[in-house]
Enzyme design. Structure first.
Site: not given
Ligand code: GLU
Length: 507
Positions: A252-256
């Site tokens: 997910s873009k929250r983490k990567n």
């Protein structure tokens, strides 16, 4: 069998690394079998699909070195390859299903459907359509259609029994029909849903193997039924394991950062990114980790795919990128760096911002380092001295991020508009709103003009830095996120109202 594979992205956002991963594996398989690889644009969700997103997806895949034999831009014998241009084909197929009694018209209102769903959820059942309109007589349907009542077309699903899906990697998967919803196939605006369009196109485009992400397994029973209803042979199905964050959650873009554009902009070589994706779930017989596309295609085998969760590990990508970079000779290195950010086009965007502030060219590095590279040294302290408290800074960063995720383009005026309208809605000075953005993007409270910087950094890097800044400030807990979401929704609603009133006054 002539092997034909496809990748079928929906142009509703950034060009995702997951799309590139699926494209790579489909391309490698078809090439290894002497077959063809098709790119199809699945843009039936008219509200969310954008031309910009489609263009970026095509650009990013090409940048990686992936080429398709048939697609919206290169044509081919089975076009059009953009679903929004195939409306009649789906309408005809919807009619065929209705005529054969495999589908039915449903006139249920969204209020009724919501009430049914709620009741099912309360009873601990899987929410699904309750078959209300299944029993309508042909006359009833005619009468209601003639009266102009809105309706959708739904597929019929057996009431019980097991649907057997044969997955090339997993073997037979059995899914109870009671878990399968009577899926809408044609929406009230006449547009098909993903399921109908996908099945019709895979058949008409003669796709032999559907290799796609694991998240689509639950759709497979609906697709299986549709193939049977049409009397078509279904393609071979293979669901690839999902890419994971290092903590094993779904990427997910929250983490990567998940946009290919981000990696391009930050100076990753396309060969390295492609090589990295080729390591996700597939291994070379000799354990080699560095390889180019041609080598990957030569060595590719569906049998070598393992279902263990492939981790999108940025440290590994950095290592691989470094290995590729060190493999360039000096000439190639210089050419690649120039093409990356020191090309005339990019310099011409930066020069107008720095020329008035430059006394010596040597100043350039300090001034524009954050625009070319990433020399921010961000800590919670970097945000001190702004006229907002830490939680307000977090709020500003989150709200700006949410707004930026919705903008249809990345033009200066749009960015100005987003920030000024948000400051107004939040009832804070525009300077207070811009302060945290300066720090997040450049690592400094004062930097080159902000909006121009955002334009030069591009949407992906700008948003990644805002997310990064939020992490530096301690991140947002689930509870905080809920509160922020509510406040954001209220703000949007309130500003839509004032916007509306202003418009009225203007008339
Ligand atoms: N349009 C779907 C997507 O966005 C395609 C899924 C499939 O391959 O069937 O991924």
């Amino acid at each position: 069998m002539t092997v034909r594979t496809r990748v079928a992205p929906s142009p509703t956002g950034d060009p995702h690394v997951g799309t590139a991963y699926v494209a790579l594996f489909n391309l490698a398989f078809s090439r290894s079998q002497g077959g063809s690889f098709v790119l199809r644009i699945e843009d039936t969700d008219r509200a969310r699909s954008t031309v910009r997103s489609e263009r970026m997806i095509l650009d990013s895949l090409r940048w990686l070195g992936l080429e398709w034999d048939e697609g919206p831009d290169v044509g081919g014998p089975h076009g059009p390859y953009r679903q929004s241009e195939r409306g009649e084909i789906y309408a005809d197929h919807g009619e065929k299903l209705l005529a054969a009694g495999h589908a039915f018209r449903c006139f249920c209102s969204s209020e009724r459907l919501d009430a049914v769903r709620q009741a099912q959820q309360q009873a601990g059942e899987t929410p699904r359509y309750d078959g209300h309109c299944l029993g309508l007589s042909a006359d009833d349907v005619e009468r209601r259609l003639a009266a102009g009542e809105a309706s959708v077309v739904r597929m019929k699903v057996p009431e019980e029994g097991l649907c057997r899906i044969d997955d090339l990697f997993r073997g037979v998967i059995e899914i109870d029909y009671r878990q399968v919803d009577m899926q809408v196939l044609i929406k009230s605006d006449g547009m098909p849903t993903y399921h109908l369009a996908n099945v019709v196109d895979d058949h008409l485009m003669q796709i032999s193997h559907v290799i796609r992400g694991e998240e689509w397994i639950n759709s497979a029973p609906k697709h299986r039924l549709l193939y049977d209803y049409f009397g078509w042979k279904a393609p071979i199905l293979a669901h690839l394991p999902l890419l994971r964050n290092p903590d094993r959650s779904k990427l997910s873009k929250r983490k990567n950062p998940t946009s290919i554009e981000f990696y391009r902009r930050m100076g990753y070589l396309p060969e390295a990114v492609l090589n990295f994706l080729g390591l996700m779930g597939h291994s070379m017989a000799d354990g080699r980790e560095q390889f180019g596309l041609a080598e990957f295609v030569d060595a590719f085998s569906l049998e070598r795919i393992s279902l263990g969760a492939p981790v999108f590990d940025l440290e590994k990508l950095d290592w691989l990128n470094g290995t590729w970079i060190r493999g360039l000779d000096d000439d190639a290195f210089a050419d690649r760096v120039a093409a990356w950010a020191f090309n005339r086009e990019n310099l011409m965007r930066i020069v107008p911002l720095v020329r008035e502030r430059t006394e010596r060219f040597a100043d350039l590095v300090a001034l524009a380092g954050y625009l070319v590279g990433d020399d921010r040294k961000l800590s919670a302290d970097s945000f001190e001295g702004l006229d907002l408290q830490a939680d307000e800074v977090l709020e500003v960063l989150q709200f700006v991020l949410w707004r930026l995720e919705q903008v249809p383009d990345w033009e200066r005026e749009t960015l100005v508009d987003v920030c000024t309208s948000l400051a107004r809605a939040m009832d804070i000075k525009i300077r207070s709103l811009l302060g945290p953005l300066f720090v997040a993007l450049s690592g400094r409270p004062v930097a080159l003009p902000l909006y121009d910087s955002m334009v030069i950094l591009g949407s992906e890097v700008t948003r990644a830095r805002l997310r990064d800044a939020m992490q530096v400030l301690g991140g947002v807990s689930k509870k905080q996120a809920k509160r922020l979401e509510k406040r954001f929704r209220d703000l949007v609603a309130a500003s839509a109202e004032t916007g509306g009133k202003e418009e009225e006054k203007g008339r």
